[in-house]
Design an enzyme around this catalytic site. Structure first.
Site, PDB file in Angstrom:
ATOM      1  N   HIS A 162     -25.719   2.941  -7.679  1.00 12.74           N
ATOM      2  CA  HIS A 162     -25.009   1.991  -6.827  1.00 12.74           C
ATOM      3  C   HIS A 162     -23.891   1.316  -7.610  1.00 12.74           C
ATOM      4  O   HIS A 162     -24.095   0.853  -8.733  1.00 12.74           O
ATOM      5  CB  HIS A 162     -25.983   0.954  -6.281  1.00 12.74           C
ATOM      6  CG  HIS A 162     -26.907   1.505  -5.246  1.00 12.74           C
ATOM      7  ND1 HIS A 162     -28.206   1.072  -5.073  1.00 12.74           N
ATOM      8  CD2 HIS A 162     -26.713   2.477  -4.314  1.00 12.74           C
ATOM      9  CE1 HIS A 162     -28.766   1.739  -4.077  1.00 12.74           C
ATOM     10  NE2 HIS A 162     -27.891   2.604  -3.611  1.00 12.74           N
TER      11      HIS A 162
ATOM     12  N   GLU B  23     -35.956  -2.209 -10.835  1.00 15.82           N
ATOM     13  CA  GLU B  23     -34.980  -3.177 -10.350  1.00 15.82           C
ATOM     14  C   GLU B  23     -34.809  -4.272 -11.405  1.00 15.82           C
ATOM     15  O   GLU B  23     -35.637  -5.173 -11.530  1.00 15.82           O
ATOM     16  CB  GLU B  23     -35.432  -3.768  -9.015  1.00 15.82           C
ATOM     17  CG  GLU B  23     -35.595  -2.746  -7.896  1.00 15.82           C
ATOM     18  CD  GLU B  23     -34.267  -2.299  -7.310  1.00 15.82           C
ATOM     19  OE1 GLU B  23     -33.208  -2.841  -7.702  1.00 15.82           O
ATOM     20  OE2 GLU B  23     -34.284  -1.394  -6.445  1.00 15.82           O
TER      21      GLU B  23
END
Length: 383
Positions: free
Chosen positions: A152, A352
């Site tokens: 991303h 994450e």
């Protein structure tokens, strides 16, 4: 580097420079086991300072100050008009505390491969705009662990973290003999930037080339603020592109056309970046994969019950050394990790990093890096 003489051996150079034989050999794949007169041998983990000799110090004194053998300095300084002093690298090349775009990463890669030539660098594909998708490989081991970052675009800090880890790992390999066991047991594959076009868009603005410049501005509702952009340059979310129940994501995702985030494309694996990652994974027989994202301080490790029993043991260790929360299942499909677990039934993890709102600020870099390095070294250790 040093010029070999007849009778020189890898064992000799290992003793002179205190570098493991395996690293010396892998830094010189063009040379055979038996060295020949005049061959150039690269010594990993060293820089060379060259200057005109005006010192009255003897080679013995200089060798002592550099913690090197006199023999090595004699070989490198047969002409005392110029002094060539090998200098062991003891600090990092990579500075992750900066906006980390493709050109910054590539320069760091090239520098690391120059000073640590046992790192193998190759292009596994190209992005939409033709940027190389680069894999770094370190190690000799039969067990292959893959790590990637920046699927991303606005999660580019993950690339800086991974590159800083690569630097620390090779630095420790050349300065700490106890690290060699990792090198011998594991081959570490790293793709530090899966989405270079997207990262450059977030950090540097739209490209000059058309129609991509006009397209991204249109997709972004005319705004020049691309800080929330996650997709590739075509507006496809690369981590919604893999054939693991992709149809569910296509059906329920709100964007039905190119968007800054979440659009899974018109079919699985339509984008050159995801095609390259799928091809690499299919060809490489990875035992474990790790995809770094931001944010949440969580480790996702299961998918549809396809994960093996050993995956829980490994994630427990990752959670222990990082303080992150292990989460087995989430309501999500079509990600790289999902596809890997589903297809191979092997451990796969989405980590994450950090917490807050993307893009995470560089003020979090130290804390994020500490957790990341602990997890990556733990992964090397469990193998």
């Amino acid at each position: 580097m040093i010029y070999a003489r007849k009778g020189d051996t890898w064992e000799l150079y290992s003793r002179w420079f205190s570098v493991p034989i395996a690293l010396l050999q892998d830094a010189n794949p063009h040379l055979s086991h038996e060295l020949h007169d005049g061959e150039v041998v690269r010594i990993p983990g060293f820089d060379v300072v060259t200057y005109h000799s005006q010192t009255t110090d003897t080679l013995e004194q200089m060798a002592q100050s550099l913690s090197l053998s006199v023999e090595a300095l004699e070989r490198m300084n047969e002409d005392r008009l110029l002094l060539r002093l090998p200098r062991r690298l003891e600090t990092s090349i990579v500075n992750g505390k900066q906006p980390y775009d493709f050109s910054t990463m590539k320069q760091d890669m090239d520098d690391l491969c120059t000073y640590y030539p046992f790192i193998r660098q190759r292009t596994i594909g190209t992005s939409v705009l033709g940027q190389p998708l680069i894999e770094l490989s370190i190690g000799r081991g039969r067990k292959k662990i893959h790590v990637n970052a920046s699927f991303h675009a606005n999660e580019w800090i993950t690339t800086a973290v991974v590159m800083a880890f690569v630097n620390e790992y090779v630095l420790r390999l050349t300065n700490d003999a106890s690290m060699l066991d990792y090198y011998q047991k594991v081959t570490l594959s790293i793709v530090p930037m899966v989405n270079p076009d997207g990262v450059n868009l977030v950090l540097n603005g739209p490209p000059e080339i058309e129609p991509y410049r006009s397209n991204v501005l249109q997709i972004n509702d005319g705004s020049s603020d691309f800080s929330q952009w996650k997709a590739n340059i075509c507006g496809v979310d690369l981590n919604n592109q893999f054939p693991a129940k992709w149809e569910i994501e296509q059906m329920r995702k709100i964007p039905k056309a190119p968007a800054p985030r979440d659009f899974p494309g018109v079919a699985p694996l339509t984008e050159p970046e995801t095609k390259a990652m799928a091809r690499l994974t299919e060809e490489s027989d990875f035992a474990i994969v790790v995809a770094f994202h931001t944010q949440g301080k969580e480790i996702y490790w299961g998918y549809e019950g396809c994960e093996p029993k050993e995956a829980e043991r490994i994630v427990d260790e990752l959670a222990k050394v990082s303080g992150y929360q292990a989460v087995r299942y989430i309501d999500s499909h079509a990600g790289y990790r999902d596809w890997f677990i589903q297809k191979w039934q092997r451990p796969g993890y989405t980590i994450e990093l950090g917490e807050g709102v993307n893009p995470l600020p560089l003020a979090q870099f130290d804390a994020i890096y500490e957790a990341s390095r602990n997890m990556l070294f733990a992964l090397l250790a469990v193998c």
